[in-house]
Design a protein around this motif. Structure first.
Motif, PDB file in Angstrom:
ATOM      1  N   GLY B 173      47.418 -23.458  92.548  1.00 62.65           N
ATOM      2  CA  GLY B 173      48.654 -22.671  92.409  1.00 62.65           C
ATOM      3  C   GLY B 173      49.669 -22.947  93.491  1.00 62.65           C
ATOM      4  O   GLY B 173      50.847 -22.671  93.320  1.00 62.65           O
ATOM      5  N   ALA B 174      49.206 -23.514  94.621  1.00 61.31           N
ATOM      6  CA  ALA B 174      50.147 -23.780  95.721  1.00 61.31           C
ATOM      7  C   ALA B 174      51.056 -24.951  95.359  1.00 61.31           C
ATOM      8  O   ALA B 174      50.691 -25.833  94.582  1.00 61.31           O
ATOM      9  CB  ALA B 174      49.381 -24.090  97.000  1.00 61.31           C
ATOM     10  N   TYR B 175      52.259 -24.919  95.944  1.00 61.87           N
ATOM     11  CA  TYR B 175      53.216 -26.012  95.745  1.00 61.87           C
ATOM     12  C   TYR B 175      53.438 -26.696  97.082  1.00 61.87           C
ATOM     13  O   TYR B 175      53.737 -26.033  98.086  1.00 61.87           O
ATOM     14  CB  TYR B 175      54.548 -25.466  95.208  1.00 61.87           C
ATOM     15  N   VAL B 176      53.291 -28.015  97.126  1.00 55.77           N
ATOM     16  CA  VAL B 176      53.474 -28.771  98.369  1.00 55.77           C
ATOM     17  C   VAL B 176      54.316 -30.012  98.083  1.00 55.77           C
ATOM     18  O   VAL B 176      54.012 -30.769  97.155  1.00 55.77           O
ATOM     19  CB  VAL B 176      52.109 -29.204  98.977  1.00 55.77           C
ATOM     20  N   ALA B 177      55.365 -30.200  98.872  1.00 52.33           N
ATOM     21  CA  ALA B 177      56.230 -31.361  98.657  1.00 52.33           C
ATOM     22  C   ALA B 177      56.887 -31.799  99.960  1.00 52.33           C
ATOM     23  O   ALA B 177      56.924 -31.050 100.939  1.00 52.33           O
ATOM     24  CB  ALA B 177      57.313 -31.038  97.623  1.00 52.33           C
ATOM     25  N   ARG B 178      57.382 -33.048  99.935  1.00 54.24           N
ATOM     26  CA  ARG B 178      58.206 -33.524 101.051  1.00 54.24           C
ATOM     27  C   ARG B 178      59.489 -34.121 100.483  1.00 54.24           C
ATOM     28  O   ARG B 178      59.454 -34.990  99.607  1.00 54.24           O
ATOM     29  CB  ARG B 178      57.475 -34.564 101.893  1.00 54.24           C
ATOM     30  N   GLY B 179      60.625 -33.632 100.985  1.00 53.92           N
ATOM     31  CA  GLY B 179      61.921 -34.168 100.588  1.00 53.92           C
ATOM     32  C   GLY B 179      62.638 -34.708 101.814  1.00 53.92           C
ATOM     33  O   GLY B 179      62.063 -34.833 102.898  1.00 53.92           O
ATOM     34  N   SER B 180      63.913 -35.029 101.636  1.00 60.07           N
ATOM     35  CA  SER B 180      64.688 -35.594 102.738  1.00 60.07           C
ATOM     36  C   SER B 180      66.157 -35.251 102.548  1.00 60.07           C
ATOM     37  O   SER B 180      66.646 -35.189 101.414  1.00 60.07           O
ATOM     38  CB  SER B 180      64.519 -37.119 102.762  1.00 60.07           C
ATOM     39  N   VAL B 181      66.861 -35.056 103.653  1.00 62.94           N
ATOM     40  CA  VAL B 181      68.301 -34.805 103.542  1.00 62.94           C
ATOM     41  C   VAL B 181      69.065 -36.068 103.142  1.00 62.94           C
ATOM     42  O   VAL B 181      70.253 -36.015 102.876  1.00 62.94           O
ATOM     43  CB  VAL B 181      68.907 -34.193 104.836  1.00 62.94           C
ATOM     44  N   ALA B 182      68.342 -37.196 103.077  1.00 57.99           N
ATOM     45  CA  ALA B 182      68.964 -38.415 102.544  1.00 57.99           C
ATOM     46  C   ALA B 182      68.983 -38.388 101.025  1.00 57.99           C
ATOM     47  O   ALA B 182      69.673 -39.196 100.404  1.00 57.99           O
ATOM     48  CB  ALA B 182      68.206 -39.658 103.028  1.00 57.99           C
ATOM     49  N   ARG B 183      68.200 -37.484 100.431  1.00 55.32           N
ATOM     50  CA  ARG B 183      68.151 -37.374  98.965  1.00 55.32           C
ATOM     51  C   ARG B 183      68.343 -35.917  98.579  1.00 55.32           C
ATOM     52  O   ARG B 183      67.403 -35.196  98.259  1.00 55.32           O
ATOM     53  CB  ARG B 183      66.830 -37.936  98.444  1.00 55.32           C
ATOM     54  N   MET B 184      69.609 -35.504  98.608  1.00 49.79           N
ATOM     55  CA  MET B 184      69.941 -34.089  98.488  1.00 49.79           C
ATOM     56  C   MET B 184      69.618 -33.500  97.115  1.00 49.79           C
ATOM     57  O   MET B 184      69.250 -32.334  97.004  1.00 49.79           O
ATOM     58  CB  MET B 184      71.425 -33.883  98.818  1.00 49.79           C
ATOM     59  N   ILE B 185      69.750 -34.295  96.072  1.00 50.38           N
ATOM     60  CA  ILE B 185      69.501 -33.761  94.722  1.00 50.38           C
ATOM     61  C   ILE B 185      68.000 -33.521  94.526  1.00 50.38           C
ATOM     62  O   ILE B 185      67.579 -32.486  94.017  1.00 50.38           O
ATOM     63  CB  ILE B 185      70.113 -34.705  93.661  1.00 50.38           C
ATOM     64  N   GLN B 186      67.201 -34.482  94.993  1.00 42.89           N
ATOM     65  CA  GLN B 186      65.752 -34.307  94.923  1.00 42.89           C
ATOM     66  C   GLN B 186      65.309 -33.137  95.808  1.00 42.89           C
ATOM     67  O   GLN B 186      64.463 -32.328  95.417  1.00 42.89           O
ATOM     68  CB  GLN B 186      65.050 -35.593  95.383  1.00 42.89           C
ATOM     69  N   LEU B 187      65.909 -33.032  96.998  1.00 36.37           N
ATOM     70  CA  LEU B 187      65.546 -31.944  97.915  1.00 36.37           C
ATOM     71  C   LEU B 187      65.799 -30.588  97.261  1.00 36.37           C
ATOM     72  O   LEU B 187      65.003 -29.657  97.363  1.00 36.37           O
ATOM     73  CB  LEU B 187      66.355 -32.069  99.216  1.00 36.37           C
ATOM     74  N   LYS B 188      66.913 -30.484  96.551  1.00 34.98           N
ATOM     75  CA  LYS B 188      67.250 -29.228  95.883  1.00 34.98           C
ATOM     76  C   LYS B 188      66.252 -28.920  94.760  1.00 34.98           C
ATOM     77  O   LYS B 188      65.842 -27.770  94.582  1.00 34.98           O
ATOM     78  CB  LYS B 188      68.674 -29.309  95.330  1.00 34.98           C
ATOM     79  N   LYS B 189      65.858 -29.953  94.052  1.00 38.49           N
ATOM     80  CA  LYS B 189      64.884 -29.764  92.965  1.00 38.49           C
ATOM     81  C   LYS B 189      63.554 -29.242  93.530  1.00 38.49           C
ATOM     82  O   LYS B 189      62.973 -28.293  93.000  1.00 38.49           O
ATOM     83  CB  LYS B 189      64.675 -31.099  92.239  1.00 38.49           C
ATOM     84  N   PHE B 190      63.102 -29.848  94.626  1.00 38.16           N
ATOM     85  CA  PHE B 190      61.840 -29.418  95.242  1.00 38.16           C
ATOM     86  C   PHE B 190      61.970 -27.979  95.765  1.00 38.16           C
ATOM     87  O   PHE B 190      61.068 -27.166  95.630  1.00 38.16           O
ATOM     88  CB  PHE B 190      61.455 -30.348  96.407  1.00 38.16           C
ATOM     89  N   MET B 191      63.113 -27.683  96.393  1.00 40.14           N
ATOM     90  CA  MET B 191      63.278 -26.342  96.977  1.00 40.14           C
ATOM     91  C   MET B 191      63.322 -25.280  95.888  1.00 40.14           C
ATOM     92  O   MET B 191      62.782 -24.190  96.037  1.00 40.14           O
ATOM     93  CB  MET B 191      64.537 -26.300  97.843  1.00 40.14           C
ATOM     94  N   LYS B 192      63.944 -25.620  94.781  1.00 43.50           N
ATOM     95  CA  LYS B 192      64.000 -24.679  93.664  1.00 43.50           C
ATOM     96  C   LYS B 192      62.598 -24.404  93.128  1.00 43.50           C
ATOM     97  O   LYS B 192      62.226 -23.257  92.879  1.00 43.50           O
ATOM     98  CB  LYS B 192      64.903 -25.242  92.553  1.00 43.50           C
ATOM     99  N   LYS B 193      61.802 -25.460  93.000  1.00 45.09           N
ATOM    100  CA  LYS B 193      60.429 -25.283  92.511  1.00 45.09           C
ATOM    101  C   LYS B 193      59.608 -24.441  93.484  1.00 45.09           C
ATOM    102  O   LYS B 193      58.776 -23.638  93.069  1.00 45.09           O
ATOM    103  CB  LYS B 193      59.760 -26.645  92.328  1.00 45.09           C
TER     104      LYS B 193
END
Ligand code: TPP
Ligand code: SF4
Ligand code: MG
Lengths: 89, 251
Positions: B173-193
């Motif tokens: 059930g846990a959610y774990v991800a790594r994003g980057s401020v170099a990829r803002m659209i992906q970062l937003k998708k991960f943060m929303k999830k």
């Protein structure tokens, strides 16, 4: 307008594909957008910005494709790109 | 657009321009968060907790209830708040030093207990607020105030891959991800999830954001992007490591 709000006064630069809106009161002149613009539209301003350094200023608006990358990468949320609506044929 | 000017509506205007340095990635991570607070209508529900370190510069960043606590202790503080107010959305915002050095015990135990909070770690590879000392995530060979000849992994060990550690111990059930401020659209998708995972009551959400610190890295804009996208991304791969409908790495 209160003095607090005049801090957030906006400058509008019209281009062919869209409008480049910048808030000089927010731009600290980090230069991240200059590096990211795919068409090299942005340059340094003549006057000094709020941190006593030149700030970002669109110098070649004719080349701006209104992709919005500069807005996306601005850590201070100083830029807004408004894409022009395509005219219906 | 004129209502919020150029800023997200959830940004507290009186505290802007914010206190982060020019080119600091904290501002980018908090812009994504600000947009999501607006879009997900979280203004009355979010409890924003920030740590010691440059994250504390965000104590008055948003128009949401905020608390600033001790170094590495934001996780247990937000766990307590969430347990007391389960209808609220609890966010623990901190740096790599806070998460992986002084606060790592809290991270591990929050993961084992699958606490229903969101831990958001800004990884800029240094103890930024105190002047750029070596942190757990400083890259091998990277020069800092306390590793002037570059990080020696014989002496200081390998840099901490926090998201991988969290994925290894995270509960169902846990959610774990790594994003980057170099990829803002992906970062937003991960943060929303991550936020949605908590809203669904599925347990812990953990997101590491690769970030920038031009002041302590002593980099200009070009070199800042290069270090982030080449050196950091090579050791810290982006992607979702656990959770429903995750994006498989490399896709
Ligand atoms: C208990 C305690 N130990 C040490 C410190 C000193 N200190 C202040 S900020 C900081 C490091 C912050 O680094 P990080 O968590 O990576 O955040 P950043 O500033 O890089 O965003 C340290 C060690 C402190 N304030 N409290
Ligand atoms: S010292 Fe680094 S992390 Fe801290 S505000 Fe400045 S750029 Fe950001
Ligand atoms: Mg740090």
């Amino acid at each position: 307008m209160s003095s607090k709000e005049s801090r957030f006064r906006l400058l509008k630069h019209e281009g062919v594909k869209g409008t480049f809106i910048i808030c000089p009161g927010l731009c600290k002149g980090c230069g991240l957008c200059l590096e990211r613009c795919p068409h090299d539209v942005i340059d340094w301003s003549e006057e000094l910005g709020i941190y006593g350094t030149p700030r970002a200023a669109p110098a070649r608006m004719d080349d701006c494709i209104a992709c919005g990358i500069c807005q996306l990468v601005c850590p201070d949320s100083a830029i807004l790109i408004q894409k022009k609506q395509k005219k219906k044929a | 657009m004129d209502k919020g000017g150029t800023m997200p509506l959830s940004w507290h205007r009186e505290s802007k321009p914010h206190k982060f340095c020019p080119g600091c990635g904290h501002g980018l991570v908090l812009k994504v968060l600000g947009e999501l607070i607006d879009e997900m209508d979280l203004r009355e529900r979010l409890l924003f907790g920030c740590d010691i370190g440059c994250s504390l510069l965000a104590w008055n960043f948003f128009n949401v209830d905020s608390v600033q606590t001790h170094h590495g202790r934001t996780t247990p503080v937000m766990v307590g708040l969430k347990r007391g107010k389960p209808d609220m959305v609890a966010l623990a915002y901190m740096g790599d030093g806070a998460a992986y050095a002084i606060g790592s015990q809290h991270l591990v135990n929050a993961a084992y207990r699958n606490e229903n909070i969101f831990i958001l770690v800004v990884n800029n590879t240094v103890y930024a607020m105190t002047g750029g000392q070596m942190s757990p995530t400083t890259l091998a060979g990277q020069k800092t105030e306390t590793s002037p000849y570059g990080r020696d992994t014989e002496l200081a060990g390998q840099p901490t891959r926090g998201a991988e550690m969290m994925a290894a111990i995270a509960a169902e059930g846990a959610y774990v991800a790594r994003g980057s401020v170099a990829r803002m659209i992906q970062l937003k998708k991960f943060m929303k999830k991550a936020l949605e995972n908590q809203l669904a009551g599925r347990g812990l959400s953990f997101l590491e954001a690769l970030s920038t610190c031009p002041t302590n890295w002593r980099t200009n804009a070009r070199e800042t992007w290069r270090f982030l996208e080449e050196d950091m991304a090579a050791y810290y791969p982006l992607g979702e490591l656990s959770g429903p409908g995750k994006e498989v790495r490399g896709s």
